[in-house]
Design a protein around this motif. Structure first.
Motif, mmCIF file in Angstrom:
data_model
loop_
_atom_site.group_PDB
_atom_site.id
_atom_site.type_symbol
_atom_site.label_atom_id
_atom_site.label_comp_id
_atom_site.label_asym_id
_atom_site.label_seq_id
_atom_site.Cartn_x
_atom_site.Cartn_y
_atom_site.Cartn_z
ATOM 1 N N SER B 60 74.945 -9.194 58.693
ATOM 2 C CA SER B 60 75.554 -10.373 58.661
ATOM 3 C C SER B 60 75.104 -11.084 59.992
ATOM 4 O O SER B 60 75.553 -10.789 61.058
ATOM 5 N N PHE B 78 65.341 -8.281 63.566
ATOM 6 C CA PHE B 78 64.961 -9.291 64.404
ATOM 7 C C PHE B 78 64.881 -10.196 63.448
ATOM 8 O O PHE B 78 64.461 -10.318 62.248
ATOM 9 N N LEU B 94 68.309 2.417 73.343
ATOM 10 C CA LEU B 94 69.131 1.489 73.352
ATOM 11 C C LEU B 94 70.622 2.155 72.793
ATOM 12 O O LEU B 94 71.680 1.613 72.911
ATOM 13 N N GLY B 111 80.632 1.551 68.205
ATOM 14 C CA GLY B 111 79.387 1.278 67.827
ATOM 15 C C GLY B 111 79.095 -0.139 68.144
ATOM 16 O O GLY B 111 79.886 -0.964 68.894
ATOM 17 N N HIS B 112 77.881 -0.561 67.798
ATOM 18 C CA HIS B 112 77.465 -2.019 68.225
ATOM 19 C C HIS B 112 76.539 -2.429 66.973
ATOM 20 O O HIS B 112 75.917 -1.585 66.284
ATOM 21 N N VAL B 113 76.282 -3.686 67.047
ATOM 22 C CA VAL B 113 75.258 -4.555 66.363
ATOM 23 C C VAL B 113 74.602 -5.304 67.179
ATOM 24 O O VAL B 113 75.289 -6.243 67.986
ATOM 25 N N THR B 114 73.383 -5.260 66.860
ATOM 26 C CA THR B 114 72.382 -6.046 67.754
ATOM 27 C C THR B 114 71.301 -6.805 66.974
ATOM 28 O O THR B 114 70.621 -6.105 66.030
ATOM 29 N N TYR B 115 71.443 -8.121 66.938
ATOM 30 C CA TYR B 115 70.142 -8.901 66.315
ATOM 31 C C TYR B 115 69.412 -9.560 67.370
ATOM 32 O O TYR B 115 69.899 -10.104 68.259
ATOM 33 N N PHE B 116 67.881 -9.253 67.247
ATOM 34 C CA PHE B 116 67.224 -10.010 68.029
ATOM 35 C C PHE B 116 66.597 -11.183 67.455
ATOM 36 O O PHE B 116 66.539 -11.257 66.262
ATOM 37 N N PHE B 117 66.567 -12.311 68.240
ATOM 38 C CA PHE B 117 65.759 -13.385 67.872
ATOM 39 C C PHE B 117 64.551 -14.006 68.818
ATOM 40 O O PHE B 117 64.403 -13.495 69.798
#
Lengths: 130, 130
Positions: B60, B78, B94, B111-117
Motif C-alpha cells: 500500500s 522503491f 535496516l 515490524g515496519h513498512v518502508t517505501y523509498f521515493f
DNA sequence: GATTATATCAGTAATAGTTCTTAATATTGG
DNA sequence: CCAATATTAAGAACTATTACTGATATAATC
C-alpha cells in the motif's frame, strides 16, 4: 496564486492543536462546529493543498482512510495493530537510511516513508492481542 | 479450513513470475487469459487471502491502488516519483530500525513498512523531472 | 471605495478501489 | 459416492476521494 481563506485557516489550526492524526472526516466534523456550512469536499481540497505546500503531513498508512498531521517537524509514526491508533514516534539515527538504500541502486533516492507497527503502550498494558 | 482452488493457484503463480508488482486489476486482466470467467472479486479475495497467510506481499504505497509482490523474501520497495514504477530494493542494515524505534517507546514494535521515493534509473538517465 | 479577476466555496455528482451478497459450483473428508 | 462447506461468478454496495457547478469571497487595480 494562493488566496487566503477562513476555512483553510481553521483546518490548519485545528490540526496544529491535535496529536492524534485525524482523518478528513474527523476534521470535517470538527470544523463544522465553527463553519456549519463547510463541505467535505472543501476539507479534502484544503488538506491536499496544505500537504502539497508542506504545511501539514498526509499519512497513507494502508489501513483505512488517510490521516493528517499538523506537525511538520521530522518524526515517524506508529500504528497499533490492536486498536488502530496512530502515534508519533521520535526515532534517532534513521536519517541515513536513504544512503543505505542508494548503495546498490542506480537511481536517485530522494526520501522515504516509514510506518512502524506493533502494540501501543495502552494495548500492551492491557494485554490485548494484535 | 482452506480448500484448494485453481484460480488461487493461478494468481499465486502469476505473481511468482513477475517482478513489477502488479495491481489487482493487472492480475485480473492476465488471469483472465487462462480463466476467462474469473471475476475481479475473486482476484481481490484471493490476493487478500494469500497476503494474509504470507504467501504474497501487499504493497500500500499511498499512491494509486494496492500492488502485490510474489517475492516474500525480505526486501524493500522503491517508487519512482517520475514514472510511478515500483522496484525491488535490497537494503542491508535496516533490520535494526525496529530496535531504534523501540528506544523511547513504551509499546511494542513488531515490524515496519518502508517505501523509498525518488528517481528510478531509467528516469534519471533520461533527465526526467520528479 | 468601486471594479475586476479569480481563487475558493457549498452542494452534489462522479469516480476509483475494494468488499459484500447471493445462488451455483468445486473440493475434500468420510 | 455423498454430504459438508469453501470457493466461485456476477453484480450490487460501500468507502474514500475527486471533479463539476454556479455562487461567493478575496485581493489586486483603478
Amino acid at each position: 496564486m494562493l488566496k487566503h481563506s477562513k476555512q483553510r485557516d481553521a483546518i490548519k489550526n485545528f490540526l496544529a492543536d491535535r496529536y492524534d492524526h485525524p482523518t478528513a472526516e474527523t476534521v470535517y466534523m470538527n470544523i463544522k462546529k465553527e463553519f456549519p456550512n463547510i463541505s467535505l469536499g472543501t476539507v479534502y481540497r484544503n488538506l491536499s493543498l496544505l500537504a502539497e505546500i508542506g504545511e501539514i503531513q498526509k499519512l497513507s498508512t494502508g489501513i483505512g482512510p488517510d490521516r493528517f498531521d499538523g506537525n511538520t517537524a521530522p518524526h515517524y509514526h506508529f500504528i497499533c495493530n490492536c486498536c488502530g491508533n496512530v502515534l508519533d514516534l521520535n526515532v534517532n539515527g534513521l536519517e541515513h537510511i536513504n544512503i543505505l538504500a542508494a548503495q546498490d541502486f542506480d537511481g536517485e533516492i530522494e526520501g522515504h516513508v516509514t510506518y512502524f507497527f506493533g502494540k501501543c503502550p495502552c494495548c500492551k498494558a492491557n494485554g490485548r492481542a494484535s
